[in-house]
Design a protein around this motif. Sequence first.
Motif, PDB file in Angstrom:
ATOM      1  N   LEU A   1     -28.664 -27.317-109.605  1.00 59.66           N
ATOM      2  CA  LEU A   1     -27.413 -27.688-108.618  1.00 59.66           C
ATOM      3  C   LEU A   1     -28.023 -28.096-107.203  1.00 59.66           C
ATOM      4  N   ASP A   2     -27.039 -28.803-106.611  1.00 58.30           N
ATOM      5  CA  ASP A   2     -27.312 -29.147-105.230  1.00 58.30           C
ATOM      6  C   ASP A   2     -26.274 -28.248-104.301  1.00 58.30           C
ATOM      7  N   GLY A   3     -26.460 -27.989-103.067  1.00 60.36           N
ATOM      8  CA  GLY A   3     -25.531 -27.309-102.475  1.00 60.36           C
ATOM      9  C   GLY A   3     -25.283 -28.016-100.949  1.00 60.36           C
ATOM     10  N   PRO A   4     -24.474 -27.698-100.255  1.00 56.07           N
ATOM     11  CA  PRO A   4     -24.432 -28.197 -98.939  1.00 56.07           C
ATOM     12  C   PRO A   4     -25.333 -27.788 -97.951  1.00 56.07           C
ATOM     13  N   GLU A   5     -25.929 -28.576 -96.966  1.00 58.21           N
ATOM     14  CA  GLU A   5     -27.081 -28.095 -96.009  1.00 58.21           C
ATOM     15  C   GLU A   5     -26.165 -27.309 -94.843  1.00 58.21           C
ATOM     16  N   LEU A   6     -25.066 -28.130 -94.427  1.00 58.75           N
ATOM     17  CA  LEU A   6     -24.340 -27.355 -93.549  1.00 58.75           C
ATOM     18  C   LEU A   6     -23.463 -26.423 -94.048  1.00 58.75           C
ATOM     19  N   GLU A   7     -23.400 -25.277 -93.753  1.00 58.16           N
ATOM     20  CA  GLU A   7     -22.748 -24.468 -94.888  1.00 58.16           C
ATOM     21  C   GLU A   7     -21.941 -23.350 -94.021  1.00 58.16           C
ATOM     22  N   SER A   8     -20.890 -22.665 -94.624  1.00 58.61           N
ATOM     23  CA  SER A   8     -20.174 -21.623 -93.816  1.00 58.61           C
ATOM     24  C   SER A   8     -20.776 -20.402 -93.817  1.00 58.61           C
ATOM     25  N   GLU A   9     -20.619 -19.685 -92.469  1.00 63.92           N
ATOM     26  CA  GLU A   9     -21.301 -18.300 -92.367  1.00 63.92           C
ATOM     27  C   GLU A   9     -20.991 -17.806 -93.659  1.00 63.92           C
ATOM     28  N   TYR A  10     -19.547 -17.702 -94.174  1.00 64.55           N
ATOM     29  CA  TYR A  10     -19.431 -16.982 -95.353  1.00 64.55           C
ATOM     30  C   TYR A  10     -20.422 -17.012 -96.417  1.00 64.55           C
ATOM     31  N   TYR A  11     -20.487 -18.256 -96.889  1.00 66.25           N
ATOM     32  CA  TYR A  11     -21.501 -18.259 -98.077  1.00 66.25           C
ATOM     33  C   TYR A  11     -23.093 -18.112 -97.507  1.00 66.25           C
ATOM     34  N   ASN A  12     -23.350 -18.357 -96.463  1.00 65.97           N
ATOM     35  CA  ASN A  12     -24.936 -18.196 -96.161  1.00 65.97           C
ATOM     36  C   ASN A  12     -25.061 -16.732 -95.970  1.00 65.97           C
ATOM     37  N   PHE A  13     -24.176 -15.826 -95.605  1.00 66.43           N
ATOM     38  CA  PHE A  13     -24.126 -14.540 -95.142  1.00 66.43           C
ATOM     39  C   PHE A  13     -23.336 -13.470 -96.122  1.00 66.43           C
ATOM     40  N   GLU A  14     -21.794 -13.343 -95.793  1.00 68.21           N
ATOM     41  CA  GLU A  14     -21.138 -12.508 -96.320  1.00 68.21           C
ATOM     42  C   GLU A  14     -21.012 -12.585 -97.698  1.00 68.21           C
ATOM     43  N   ALA A  15     -21.065 -13.713 -98.374  1.00 66.55           N
ATOM     44  CA  ALA A  15     -21.198 -13.674 -99.780  1.00 66.55           C
ATOM     45  C   ALA A  15     -22.333 -13.380-100.662  1.00 66.55           C
ATOM     46  N   VAL A  16     -23.539 -13.174 -99.817  1.00 68.31           N
ATOM     47  CA  VAL A  16     -24.616 -12.551-100.502  1.00 68.31           C
ATOM     48  C   VAL A  16     -24.626 -11.384 -99.637  1.00 68.31           C
ATOM     49  N   ASN A  17     -23.785 -10.515 -99.393  1.00 67.70           N
ATOM     50  CA  ASN A  17     -23.926  -9.111 -99.015  1.00 67.70           C
ATOM     51  C   ASN A  17     -24.744  -8.905 -97.629  1.00 67.70           C
ATOM     52  N   ILE A  18     -24.442  -9.848 -96.683  1.00 66.64           N
ATOM     53  CA  ILE A  18     -25.057  -9.749 -95.405  1.00 66.64           C
ATOM     54  C   ILE A  18     -23.875  -9.750 -94.373  1.00 66.64           C
ATOM     55  N   PRO A  19     -23.345  -8.499 -94.093  1.00 66.68           N
ATOM     56  CA  PRO A  19     -22.122  -8.698 -93.288  1.00 66.68           C
ATOM     57  C   PRO A  19     -22.346  -8.941 -91.732  1.00 66.68           C
ATOM     58  N   ALA A  20     -21.157  -9.492 -90.906  1.00 63.71           N
ATOM     59  CA  ALA A  20     -21.611  -9.862 -89.525  1.00 63.71           C
ATOM     60  C   ALA A  20     -22.559  -8.854 -88.668  1.00 63.71           C
ATOM     61  N   ASP A  21     -22.510  -7.468 -89.023  1.00 62.43           N
ATOM     62  CA  ASP A  21     -23.101  -6.523 -88.101  1.00 62.43           C
ATOM     63  C   ASP A  21     -24.644  -6.091 -88.739  1.00 62.43           C
ATOM     64  N   HIS A  22     -24.862  -6.596 -89.976  1.00 58.42           N
ATOM     65  CA  HIS A  22     -25.885  -6.277 -90.662  1.00 58.42           C
ATOM     66  C   HIS A  22     -27.278  -6.884 -90.099  1.00 58.42           C
ATOM     67  N   PRO A  23     -28.166  -6.004 -89.714  1.00 62.34           N
ATOM     68  CA  PRO A  23     -29.601  -6.355 -89.340  1.00 62.34           C
ATOM     69  C   PRO A  23     -30.264  -7.461 -89.721  1.00 62.34           C
ATOM     70  N   ALA A  24     -29.748  -7.735 -91.253  1.00 58.79           N
ATOM     71  CA  ALA A  24     -30.431  -8.630 -91.768  1.00 58.79           C
ATOM     72  C   ALA A  24     -30.089  -9.945 -91.412  1.00 58.79           C
ATOM     73  N   ARG A  25     -29.305 -10.242 -90.645  1.00 58.60           N
ATOM     74  CA  ARG A  25     -28.929 -11.571 -90.096  1.00 58.60           C
ATOM     75  C   ARG A  25     -29.825 -11.963 -89.093  1.00 58.60           C
ATOM     76  N   ASP A  26     -30.483 -10.930 -88.219  1.00 62.48           N
ATOM     77  CA  ASP A  26     -31.523 -11.125 -87.394  1.00 62.48           C
ATOM     78  C   ASP A  26     -32.913 -11.690 -87.992  1.00 62.48           C
ATOM     79  N   MET A  27     -32.982 -11.262 -89.469  1.00 66.39           N
ATOM     80  CA  MET A  27     -34.164 -11.772 -90.013  1.00 66.39           C
ATOM     81  C   MET A  27     -34.302 -13.222 -90.128  1.00 66.39           C
ATOM     82  N   GLN A  28     -33.143 -13.917 -90.120  1.00 66.04           N
ATOM     83  CA  GLN A  28     -33.194 -15.346 -90.338  1.00 66.04           C
ATOM     84  C   GLN A  28     -32.614 -15.947 -88.984  1.00 66.04           C
TER      85      GLN A  28
END
Length: 343
Positions: free
Chosen positions: A131-158
Amino acid sequence: MKDQLEKIKQEFLEGLKEIKDTLQLEELKNEFFSRKSGKVNEVMKVLKDLAGDAKKEFGVLVNEFKMEMEMNLAKKKSELDKEKMGNLVDEEGIDVTEPKLPLYEGGHLHPITIVQNELEDLFTSMGFMILDGPELESEYYNFEAVNIPADHPARDMQDTFYIKNHANWVMRTHTSTMQARSMQKYGAPLRMIVPGKCFRNEATDVRHEHTFYQLEGMVIDKNITFGDMKGILETVAKHLYGKDTKVKLRPKFYPFVEPGVNGEVTCYLCKGLGCRLCKGTGWLEIFGAGMTHPNVIKEGGLDPNVYQGFAFGFGLTRLVMLKYGIDDIRLLESGDLRFLKQF
Ligand code: DAH
């Protein structure tokens, strides 16, 4: 006028006999047919003073004359060509001795594409979709949908590139964005890989680059176990580095998997003894993986009580650097031909 034409014709034919090469032939052609001062054109000036049948008749005469001359010219030209080439020209007029043009220096695949193709072949042979996927992506698919909510420290990892004036959009930081997208689109059972570009807002150095490649994979079905995951990852490792390659999994946290692991393989250079490439450890870290978190399966629209699965992410750029012994990641996106021509 007719006589005049006849005179020119004789003159022309006489001239033609004397011609020794194509240059002279050109000159003769000019002498008779040049628009400005050609002898034939001189006669044709008379045409505009004629009218009716006389004009028509003379017109036909001049045309016939011109055609005949042209045929003579062409004949002479081919005689000259043949003379010049002797028997080097075959019947089709192709000079078989003509030196060939310098070979066009064609391009070739980029080292990343080479390794990507190799892995795509392996995964398709195991029934995975690519599969191919969009490089410009929504925050939702980049984070929320993979279990990284807004206040999660894992967002700072990336370190993420956000898009100015477009809140909620990011340049994808990993290919894990396709986990939820693929489940939503294809449901289960699912076997897919996504090779592609990722972006992180990093200060670049020999090991860090704002643009790099990953290869994500996911398997979702009923009764999928950690053993299935290990089997696939071992197959990939052996494919890449030979059948004696071992895989070592160590616990590591990734929000989208539970348990999550950090995957290392026997260093292909020293076969595990320890060398410069593996920094003396005997192991090379090349992927992250784990059993898909129930929250991610839910985001994909599936019931985690029915379906399980696993996901993995290879550093494709890292694989390429290891394979070819490239010590500066920045070369890969540099477009520098001196570098690229080596592959
Ligand atoms: N997305 C992770 C990263 O960019 C890599 C990764 C780790 C992908 C574990 C996975 C996984 O699918 O299970 O660092």
